[in-house]
Design a protein around this motif. Structure first.
Motif, PDB file in Angstrom:
ATOM      1  N   VAL A  17       0.851  -1.203   0.000  1.00 29.63           N
ATOM      2  CA  VAL A  17       0.000   0.000   0.000  1.00 29.63           C
ATOM      3  C   VAL A  17       0.883   1.249   0.000  1.00 29.63           C
ATOM      4  CG1 VAL A  17      -1.754   1.285   1.275  1.00 29.63           C
ATOM      5  CG2 VAL A  17      -1.869  -1.199   1.174  1.00 29.63           C
ATOM      6  N   GLY A  18       1.932   1.221   0.825  1.00 29.01           N
ATOM      7  CA  GLY A  18       2.775   2.414   0.984  1.00 29.01           C
ATOM      8  C   GLY A  18       3.420   2.870  -0.309  1.00 29.01           C
ATOM      9  N   VAL A  19       3.913   1.906  -1.133  1.00 37.02           N
ATOM     10  CA  VAL A  19       4.601   2.309  -2.362  1.00 37.02           C
ATOM     11  C   VAL A  19       3.636   2.917  -3.384  1.00 37.02           C
ATOM     12  CG1 VAL A  19       6.553   0.749  -2.148  1.00 37.02           C
ATOM     13  CG2 VAL A  19       4.514  -0.017  -3.373  1.00 37.02           C
ATOM     14  N   GLN A  20       2.332   2.807  -3.122  1.00 37.69           N
ATOM     15  CA  GLN A  20       1.373   3.411  -4.046  1.00 37.69           C
ATOM     16  C   GLN A  20       1.067   4.862  -3.702  1.00 37.69           C
ATOM     17  OE1 GLN A  20      -1.795   0.785  -5.299  1.00 37.69           O
ATOM     18  NE2 GLN A  20      -0.694  -0.962  -4.464  1.00 37.69           N
ATOM     19  N   THR A  21       1.682   5.390  -2.647  1.00 37.20           N
ATOM     20  CA  THR A  21       1.498   6.802  -2.293  1.00 37.20           C
ATOM     21  C   THR A  21       1.865   7.662  -3.499  1.00 37.20           C
ATOM     22  OG1 THR A  21       1.960   6.369   0.019  1.00 37.20           O
ATOM     23  CG2 THR A  21       2.272   8.627  -0.731  1.00 37.20           C
ATOM     24  N   PRO A  22       0.900   8.438  -4.022  1.00 39.25           N
ATOM     25  CA  PRO A  22       1.154   9.097  -5.316  1.00 39.25           C
ATOM     26  C   PRO A  22       2.315  10.093  -5.306  1.00 39.25           C
ATOM     27  CG  PRO A  22      -1.090   9.566  -4.503  1.00 39.25           C
ATOM     28  CD  PRO A  22      -0.483   8.610  -3.555  1.00 39.25           C
ATOM     29  N   THR A  23       2.480  10.852  -4.234  1.00 38.67           N
ATOM     30  CA  THR A  23       3.569  11.846  -4.201  1.00 38.67           C
ATOM     31  C   THR A  23       4.902  11.181  -4.489  1.00 38.67           C
ATOM     32  OG1 THR A  23       2.345  12.883  -2.404  1.00 38.67           O
ATOM     33  CG2 THR A  23       4.550  13.742  -2.844  1.00 38.67           C
ATOM     34  N   ALA A  24       5.167  10.098  -3.774  1.00 44.03           N
ATOM     35  CA  ALA A  24       6.440   9.409  -3.939  1.00 44.03           C
ATOM     36  C   ALA A  24       6.496   8.687  -5.275  1.00 44.03           C
ATOM     37  CB  ALA A  24       6.640   8.421  -2.781  1.00 44.03           C
ATOM     38  N   ARG A  25       5.413   8.002  -5.639  1.00 44.33           N
ATOM     39  CA  ARG A  25       5.448   7.174  -6.831  1.00 44.33           C
ATOM     40  C   ARG A  25       5.564   7.989  -8.105  1.00 44.33           C
ATOM     41  NH1 ARG A  25       1.021   2.693  -7.834  1.00 44.33           N
ATOM     42  NH2 ARG A  25      -0.101   4.282  -8.986  1.00 44.33           N
ATOM     43  N   ASN A  26       4.792   9.069  -8.205  1.00 40.70           N
ATOM     44  CA  ASN A  26       4.816   9.856  -9.435  1.00 40.70           C
ATOM     45  C   ASN A  26       6.182  10.478  -9.652  1.00 40.70           C
ATOM     46  OD1 ASN A  26       2.172   9.169  -9.550  1.00 40.70           O
ATOM     47  ND2 ASN A  26       1.370  11.192  -9.026  1.00 40.70           N
ATOM     48  N   LEU A  27       6.744  11.062  -8.596  1.00 40.28           N
ATOM     49  CA  LEU A  27       8.051  11.702  -8.742  1.00 40.28           C
ATOM     50  C   LEU A  27       9.114  10.663  -9.096  1.00 40.28           C
ATOM     51  CD1 LEU A  27       9.637  14.282  -8.639  1.00 40.28           C
ATOM     52  CD2 LEU A  27       9.858  14.020  -6.163  1.00 40.28           C
ATOM     53  N   ARG A  28       9.070   9.517  -8.423  1.00 41.81           N
ATOM     54  CA  ARG A  28      10.049   8.468  -8.712  1.00 41.81           C
ATOM     55  C   ARG A  28       9.938   7.989 -10.156  1.00 41.81           C
ATOM     56  NH1 ARG A  28      10.704   2.868  -9.309  1.00 41.81           N
ATOM     57  NH2 ARG A  28      12.661   2.160  -8.405  1.00 41.81           N
ATOM     58  N   THR A  29       8.712   7.747 -10.599  1.00 47.68           N
ATOM     59  CA  THR A  29       8.510   7.213 -11.954  1.00 47.68           C
ATOM     60  C   THR A  29       9.053   8.177 -13.003  1.00 47.68           C
ATOM     61  OG1 THR A  29       6.543   6.062 -11.181  1.00 47.68           O
ATOM     62  CG2 THR A  29       6.766   6.339 -13.563  1.00 47.68           C
ATOM     63  N   ILE A  30       8.782   9.465 -12.811  1.00 44.07           N
ATOM     64  CA  ILE A  30       9.248  10.469 -13.769  1.00 44.07           C
ATOM     65  C   ILE A  30      10.770  10.605 -13.703  1.00 44.07           C
ATOM     66  CG2 ILE A  30       9.241  12.970 -14.209  1.00 44.07           C
ATOM     67  CD1 ILE A  30       6.227  12.886 -13.424  1.00 44.07           C
ATOM     68  N   ALA A  31      11.313  10.546 -12.503  1.00 42.26           N
ATOM     69  CA  ALA A  31      12.745  10.803 -12.323  1.00 42.26           C
ATOM     70  C   ALA A  31      13.615   9.607 -12.711  1.00 42.26           C
ATOM     71  CB  ALA A  31      13.024  11.187 -10.862  1.00 42.26           C
ATOM     72  N   LEU A  32      13.072   8.395 -12.619  1.00 46.34           N
ATOM     73  CA  LEU A  32      13.911   7.195 -12.698  1.00 46.34           C
ATOM     74  C   LEU A  32      14.801   7.117 -13.940  1.00 46.34           C
ATOM     75  CD1 LEU A  32      14.740   4.695 -11.164  1.00 46.34           C
ATOM     76  CD2 LEU A  32      12.826   3.475 -12.194  1.00 46.34           C
ATOM     77  N   PRO A  33      14.277   7.353 -15.157  1.00 45.20           N
ATOM     78  CA  PRO A  33      15.179   7.243 -16.317  1.00 45.20           C
ATOM     79  C   PRO A  33      16.371   8.202 -16.218  1.00 45.20           C
ATOM     80  CG  PRO A  33      12.879   7.285 -17.028  1.00 45.20           C
ATOM     81  CD  PRO A  33      12.886   7.617 -15.566  1.00 45.20           C
ATOM     82  N   TYR A  34      16.168   9.394 -15.660  1.00 45.80           N
ATOM     83  CA  TYR A  34      17.261  10.364 -15.538  1.00 45.80           C
ATOM     84  C   TYR A  34      18.239   9.938 -14.445  1.00 45.80           C
ATOM     85  CZ  TYR A  34      13.985  12.938 -18.369  1.00 45.80           C
ATOM     86  OH  TYR A  34      13.128  13.285 -19.381  1.00 45.80           O
ATOM     87  N   LEU A  35      17.698   9.325 -13.394  1.00 45.01           N
ATOM     88  CA  LEU A  35      18.573   8.791 -12.338  1.00 45.01           C
ATOM     89  C   LEU A  35      19.410   7.641 -12.898  1.00 45.01           C
ATOM     90  CD1 LEU A  35      16.068   8.670  -9.306  1.00 45.01           C
ATOM     91  CD2 LEU A  35      17.525  10.565 -10.031  1.00 45.01           C
TER      92      LEU A  35
END
Lengths: 269, 269
Positions: B89-107
């Motif tokens: 449930v926790g990893v579905q928190t949108p604030t964290a998930r959306n930012l991570r998903t967008i940032a991941l390729p650049y990371l």
């Protein structure tokens, strides 16, 4: 761990009865479950009440409890979303964190050598539960996501996990509904059984266009110190006319690397 | 979101009083908080009772509630750990998930071009909260972890986040305790104020041996559509005699890439 909403009391009148601990806890959990089945990035109080069957006045009070702790957060538009405190506590779950931490450098290597989606998944409640996903800019479109679940018989990691599960788990899974997502999804129990045997003997699963059109997957098992398969690693690529032995090798190397880091030693000779 | 354990009722006798919703919810949350402050990968029921001040019989009952939902899991040794359902449930928190998903390729790009630890962090409750961390086999030893918090004045991402926070947040942070972790940690409020101004004007933070001996950090701000700094990205490297302009450039490129993906357009001319 099934994520099923808790049994609801059902009627508005229930709020008037003395509510014992069990009722409050079950209702608090049902409110979280409302955000995951089906996934919703935000919900109104009314939608939470509808999804859970909990009276609106009770939803209002319990959402307030979650919000004051940080498990839910009220957005500017008045809707509620899962909150950062829940994320912060959830990511500390040792099963997920330890495996991810150990696997990550090998997943990085696999990403770097293929530039395809890299997945790490475990068997949980009859699903493939995705612990990690690394993706580049150019990777093919897929539906997997961290924390998401996909069926065992239609994903590469799922087939690897099922192939290495106990006979009871395999039996039960093959007796259940086996939905066909695309024309090529294998759904016949006997054909699946032969496929699982092949995956066990080859130590690798290949599948093509069985869950998402245009994408293929290569997956391998990760064994721990005891030799048990505890996870699977895969890459998901655009479907090509013939499999790439280099990619298959890269997936095997990553899976063996994580296994070695977990203490697995292959029998020699 | 501070993770402070909820106020406890304190006495064994409390269990005999009628327990209202608020009491049950606060106690359920306090039990989770017990696993995070200080972090514990597993706890006995007695330890939970000690950490929360909740009577043991109540702990026993509420831990049972968490366990039946999957938020806690009972280990073979009888101790309890945070459970997979909480992670899911926790990893579905949108604030964290959306930012991570967008940032991941650049990371991923940043990791691939440097092979150093790559961090993504946000400002949360006066701390740098680490949303993501990519690490290779050879990276220097650091204390950061996903879901972990580190102080703003002693980490690269923290300085970037603080430098771009509101005056009120800066004022409040500099007025608080500024612990010195190593001889080189800057703890003088006036010196920190000058440092923050330098970071704002240069758009990058460099620090060396202020949190962990032997490691240095280069961090840059990530701006969203509105131009606000919403996160920071960094690499953490072994300390070297002189900074590497290539590494600094790589961090800037990654931060700009994530910003562009979030809709930020730099003013031209």
């Amino acid at each position: 761990m099934s994520g099923k909403p808790a049994q609801s009391r059902g009627t508005e009148g229930a709020a008037a009865f003395p509510v014992d601990d069990r009722g409050v806890a079950a209702r608090l959990f049902a409110i979280l479950d409302a955000f995951t089945a089906p996934p919703a990035s935000s919900l109104t109080l009314t939608a939470i009440a509808q999804r859970t069957g909990i009276p609106l006045t009770t939803v209002h009070r319990l959402v307030g409890e979650w919000t004051s702790w940080g498990g839910l957060a009220r957005q500017e538009d008045g809707r509620y979303a899962l909150g950062m405190r829940l994320w912060e506590v959830g990511v500390q779950t040792p099963t997920a964190r330890n495996l991810r931490t150990i696997a990550l450098p090998y997943l990085e290597d696999l990403y770097e050598s293929t530039h395809e989606h890299v997945h790490l998944a475990i068997l949980d409640g009859g699903d493939a539960l995705y612990l990690e996903k690394l993706s580049g800019h150019q990777a093919v479109r897929v539906i997997s996501r961290v924390g998401g679940r996909l069926p065992l018989h239609a994903t590469g990691v799922g087939l690897v996990l099922l192939a290495n599960a106990s006979n009871e788990v395999i039996q039960e899974y093959l007796a259940g509904p086996l939905p066909r997502f695309l024309p090529q999804t294998v759904t016949d129990p006997e054909e699946l059984r032969r496929r699982l045997a092949g995956i066990r003997s080859q130590g690798i699963a290949r599948m093509s266009e069985e869950m998402t059109a245009g994408s293929s997957s290569i997956a391998a098992p990760i064994r721990d110190r005891t030799g048990q398969v505890v996870a699977a690693v895969s890459i998901v690529t655009r479907t090509t006319p013939r499999p790439s032995p280099e990619q298959e090798q890269a997936v095997r190397v990553a899976a063996h690397g994580v296994g070695r880091a977990l203490g697995y030693r292959r029998a020699t000779g």
